[in-house]
Design an enzyme around this catalytic site. Structure first.
Site, PDB file in Angstrom:
ATOM      1  N   SER A   1       0.821  -1.199   0.000  1.00 29.46           N
ATOM      2  CA  SER A   1       0.000   0.000   0.000  1.00 29.46           C
ATOM      3  C   SER A   1       0.868   1.268   0.000  1.00 29.46           C
ATOM      4  O   SER A   1       1.663   1.466  -0.906  1.00 29.46           O
ATOM      5  CB  SER A   1      -0.946  -0.044   1.198  1.00 29.46           C
TER       6      SER A   1
ATOM      7  N   ASP B   1      -8.999  -3.403  -6.631  1.00 24.10           N
ATOM      8  CA  ASP B   1      -8.454  -2.846  -5.390  1.00 24.10           C
ATOM      9  C   ASP B   1      -9.028  -1.441  -5.201  1.00 24.10           C
ATOM     10  O   ASP B   1      -8.911  -0.591  -6.081  1.00 24.10           O
ATOM     11  CB  ASP B   1      -6.933  -2.802  -5.501  1.00 24.10           C
TER      12      ASP B   1
ATOM     13  N   HIS C   1      -7.047  -5.813  -1.327  1.00 19.69           N
ATOM     14  CA  HIS C   1      -5.929  -4.886  -1.327  1.00 19.69           C
ATOM     15  C   HIS C   1      -4.730  -5.537  -0.638  1.00 19.69           C
ATOM     16  O   HIS C   1      -4.847  -6.054   0.469  1.00 19.69           O
ATOM     17  CB  HIS C   1      -6.341  -3.613  -0.572  1.00 19.69           C
TER      18      HIS C   1
END
Length: 522
Positions: free
Chosen positions: A209, A427, A456
């Site tokens: 991320s 995502d 994700h």
């Protein structure tokens, strides 16, 4: 990036600064002292024989002789024969604001023992968790029964504007000089100091991320120090950060339609409706009912929305959310909702949120005019209402943030060696177009797509197509061939949707609960 519920922001706090060393060197050549390794206190690290210590770095790299701070670091050393050792593997869980100290365990989840060739390094970025000092502003900010997120009246709008400004002011008071040095570039400088302290010519890196953006900036500024980098859940570096959060709003709404459809297909278990349309209506009808009558007097419409956000992030926990949904709607049992939301107000519980803002609010300047936020968010809310205003208020303290914003680094991966990108098609936290754009910016990179998935940062969770590719890359540097065009280079199955009540090898997460908590939601 991550959304933070009261249940998921509990991080450690610290206090104090380290006196400046008399022999500190100029910023460009800052050489950190050796890390004094000792025992860890976190049970998962203790069980694996990990070592822990502190990296000493300047608060301000422009003043390397000035105040020093401490970055908490963990290490699990390689278990392969020394002849197969391939160096240090730094990790970052995202956030920004996520504690990464526990991610030193990540290597054991790489297939084919490929993780054993590395020393796995976890760290709490500056301001986070066990690092000193750690930022906390107002632990009660995320409490029970807060105002409705959607500002349908001027009073609600003024209330949220005041709350957001108040939190920014609290951070200004609490953060002091630290608030001016929480940019991504500051953490990149810390990563470079960590490389030096570990005695590594180059680093390997596994980022999730926001951690992919941290890695992109590092690779741009220090391409000669890059060896093997894995980016999972890829941030679009050209959308940081106001635009990136607007992008999230669209995909989260679409992912919730997927989730409501899954709940409907499992009506025999949850009894919430046999079509996505019916389940979705039940979600929103309940949300509006909670405005006047919060569940257990605590879970109002905002808390209700927060509880469901994780279902838009990934398939992990879908059953827990559905069970809480059903328990309240069908039986007026609020206990599962309270369990998922958690107990707000613990000391330091806003640490992750405070650092999230400290980074995002100063990496780049956010719109100051409220009319810009109103226009953009009302326009999105009209079509994608699920998280739009939740997300707006989550970031609204940036309008009044006490530290000066900078200009973000222009990411350029042309000098970077081959890296591995991983993303699922749907995502929501880091929308898929960002992975495609990053692939363009890093012309030697290769992108794995989890086709059709909504999860994700889901690598190392048992999808052989993805995880075996990671293992091969870490073991030998081998990557799939890069294809022509603006598309993924290898297509894999996504993380599968759960089958209520059934746990199989294909659906049970491979990584531990602690690792999953560390890397999501972001």
């Amino acid at each position: 990036m991550r959304r933070i519920l009261a249940a998921t922001i509990g991080l450690l706090i610290g206090a104090g600064l380290v006196p400046a060393a008399a022999d500190a060197k100029p910023a460009a050549g800052y050489q950190p002292p050796a890390i004094e390794w000792g025992a860890c206190t976190r049970p998962s690290l203790v069980a694996r024989g990990a070592q822990c210590g502190f990296l000493i770095v300047p608060l301000d790299y422009a003043k390397p002789a000035g105040t020093k701070i401490k970055v908490a670091v963990s290490r699990i050393k390689h278990t392969s024969p020394d002849a197969q050792y391939q160096g240090v593997m730094l990790t970052n869980p995202g956030g920004p604001g996520g504690s990464g100290l526990g991610l030193a365990v990540l290597g054991e989840f790489v297939p084919d023992n490929a993780g054993t060739y590395y020393d796995w390094i976890g760290f709490d970025p500056r301001g986070v968790g066990s690092s000193v000092p750690a930022l906390t502003c107002d632990p009660n900010y995320t409490g029970y029964n807060r105002p409705f997120y959607v500002p349908v009246t001027k009073k609600l709008e003024k209330t949220w504007l005041a709350k957001a400004k108040g939190y920014a002011q609290a951070c200004d008071r609490a953060g002091g000089a630290l608030l001016d040095h929480l940019k991504t570039t500051d953490t990149v400088a810390d990563v470079e100091s960590l490389r030096k302290a570990l005695g590594a010519e180059k680093i390997n890196y596994y980022g999730f991320s926001y951690g992919t953006y941290l890695g992109q900036v590092y690779a741009t500024l220090h391409p000669d120090r890059v060896r093997r980098f894995v980016f999972d859940g890829v941030v679009n570096p050209e959308r940081v950060w106001y635009a990136a959060n607007l992008d999230q709003d669209v995909q989260f709404d679409k992912n919730m339609d997927v989730y409501f459809g899954w709940v409907a297909r499992n009506d025999a278990t949850y009894h919430l409706g046999t079509s996505a349309k019916v389940v979705k209506k039940k979600y929103y009808d309940t949300l509006y009912a909670l405005i006047k009558a919060p569940a257990a007097g605590k879970i109002g419409p905002s808390e209700w929305n927060d509880i469901f956000v994780s279902a838009g992030y990934y398939v992990f926990g879908w059953e827990d959310v559905a069970e809480a949904f059903a328990a309240w709607v069908n039986n007026k049992d609020a206990a599962p909702l309270l369990d998922l939301y958690g107990v707000p107000g613990a000391a330091g519980s806003d640490n992750g949120y405070a650092v999230y803002l400290g980074v995002q609010c100063t990496d780049v300047r956010w719109p100051e005019k409220w009319s810009t936020w109103q226009r953009d968010n009302w326009k999105l809310h009209a079509r994608y209402p699920f998280i739009t205003w939740n997300n707006a208020w989550f970031n609204a303290p940036c309008r009044n943030w006490g530290a000066k914003a900078a200009k973000p680094v222009t990411v350029n991966g042309k000098k970077s060696p081959p890296i591995l990108l991983i993303a699922e098609t749907n995502d929501a936290a880091t929308p898929y177009p960002g992975a495609l754009r990053t692939r363009q910016l890093f012309p030697k990179s290769v992108l794995i797509e989890g086709v059709g998935g909504t999860t994700h940062s889901g690598s190392l969770n048992g999808i052989a197509c993805t995880d075996d590719t990671v293992a091969a890359y870490l073991a030998t540097g081998a990557l799939p061939a890069r294809v022509a065009g603006n598309r993924s280079d290898k297509k894999c199955e996504p993380i599968p949707q759960p089958n209520p009540g059934v746990v199989t090898l294909s659906t049970a997460p491979v990584v531990t609960d602690e690792v999953r908590e560390a890397i999501g939601p972001r």
